[in-house]
Design an enzyme around this catalytic site. Structure first.
Site, mmCIF file in Angstrom:
data_model
loop_
_atom_site.group_PDB
_atom_site.id
_atom_site.type_symbol
_atom_site.label_atom_id
_atom_site.label_comp_id
_atom_site.label_asym_id
_atom_site.label_seq_id
_atom_site.Cartn_x
_atom_site.Cartn_y
_atom_site.Cartn_z
ATOM 1 C CG ASP A 1 -2.010 1.062 1.249
ATOM 2 O OD1 ASP A 1 -1.645 2.010 0.797
ATOM 3 O OD2 ASP A 1 -3.031 0.875 2.040
ATOM 4 C CG HIS A 2 3.147 4.203 -3.039
ATOM 5 N ND1 HIS A 2 4.136 4.622 -2.438
ATOM 6 C CD2 HIS A 2 3.774 4.458 -4.339
ATOM 7 C CE1 HIS A 2 5.079 4.909 -3.047
ATOM 8 N NE2 HIS A 2 4.820 4.751 -4.458
ATOM 9 N NE ARG A 3 -4.262 3.691 1.366
ATOM 10 C CZ ARG A 3 -5.401 3.312 1.828
ATOM 11 N NH1 ARG A 3 -6.209 4.273 1.997
ATOM 12 N NH2 ARG A 3 -5.470 2.494 2.305
#
Length: 313
Positions: free
Chosen positions: A283-285
């Site tokens: 998850d790039h967040r």
């Protein structure tokens, strides 16, 4: 996840009747309730709204459900040829709903690498008889679980979840690893708990037990909940790299392909080495590209030189 889905589409969860055991509410129940509310609103609009005297009768309007993924109606495939519709199994429906939420909620990034597991395989073969005496089978997946548990301690942002309601990152101080299992009912993900506290023998025994009961449909619901990271190994079926979808609300999943002998330069000499393809989706967040690379490289180095587990794990 059901509560969050209800909030996102503006449904009061307390107004929904659950169809599951003990009145448990599923995402399908929320969709059904939203569909019914939309249909009631459409009927109300067409029966109560005043019509101008000169207006022509309006054509009947079929309400279109737009609540959630997969709600866009399909074309009529029967116009092109014979079709056969089969209902989804309960497991397939749950998988479809869960993966749709994961794909919608988390911006995925997948990075690839290859590990030289020649020495790791030699260790597996060396200690397999000892593990068999304990009543288990030492698999590559069991060894990877041990390595991943150590990596999650070194990279706590991968052992986390994102709460966009409060704009917080939830860092988990426990290490429960899910291992995807292919069954005749579809994909299930039993969870092996507290893997950081287990020996390799205990991991092998626990993994074998979960895998057997998954195939025999004997898993309990709580044995498929609470995971902090997932491993999916398709090596037994063949293939190399692939892009695994996150098991939301987790922020990381490791995909393992099939190991193969390849010619590799070791110093100045070309040697046959057992190479294992790996794919890490995250998850790039919460996991930046640099951290994702460092995490995957840590796994590769630990697989290539297992002494790292003693030095750093």
């Amino acid at each position: 996840s059901v509560r969050q889905f209800a909030r996102e589409i503006g449904v009061d969860i307390y107004s929904v009747a659950g169809s599951g055991p003990g009145g448990r509410i599923s995402i399908e129940d929320v969709k059904k309730y939203a569909r019914e509310q939309r249909q009631r609103a459409t009927v109300l609009e067409t029966t109560v709204a005043p019509q101008p005297p000169s207006a022509q009768p309006a054509a009947p309007v079929t309400p279109v459900v737009t609540t959630g993924p997969g709600a866009t109606p399909l074309p009529d495939f029967s116009a092109f040829g014979p079709i056969d519709r089969q209902p989804m199994s309960a497991v397939r429906r749950a998988t479809a709903d869960h993966l749709s939420i994961a794909w919608r909620e988390a911006p995925h990034v997948t990075q690839f690498d290859t590990a030289d597991v020649t020495e790791l395989e030699a260790l597996r073969k060396r200690f397999q008889p000892r593990v068999e005496k304990a009543g288990a089978k030492l698999t590559v997946t069991a060894m990877i679980i041990k390595i991943v548990a150590a990596a999650l301690k070194a990279f706590p942002q991968v052992n986390a979840s994102v709460d966009m309601q409060t704009h917080e990152i939830v860092y988990k101080r426990y290490y429960h690893l899910g291992v995807a299992a292919d069954t005749d009912r579809g994909l299930v993900v039993p969870v092996l708990r507290d893997v950081d506290r287990l020996s390799l023998v205990e991991i092998a025994k626990g993994l074998g037990d979960l895998s057997t009961r998954a195939r025999e449909r004997k898993l309990k619901p709580d044995e498929m909940q609470g995971g902090t990271f997932t491993i999916t190994n398709l090596g037994g079926l063949g293939g190399k790299h692939f892009t695994p979808v996150l098991n939301w609300p987790e922020v990381g999943i490791l995909g393992v392909g099939r190991a193969a002998i390849q010619p590799v330069y070791v110093g100045d000499e070309l040697k046959p080495r057992l190479m294992l393809p790996l794919a890490f989706s995250y998850d790039h967040r919460v996991v930046d590209g640099a951290d994702g690379t460092r995490f995957l490289r840590w796994l590769v180095e630990a697989m290539e030189d297992p002494i790292l587990l003693i030095l750093e794990g």
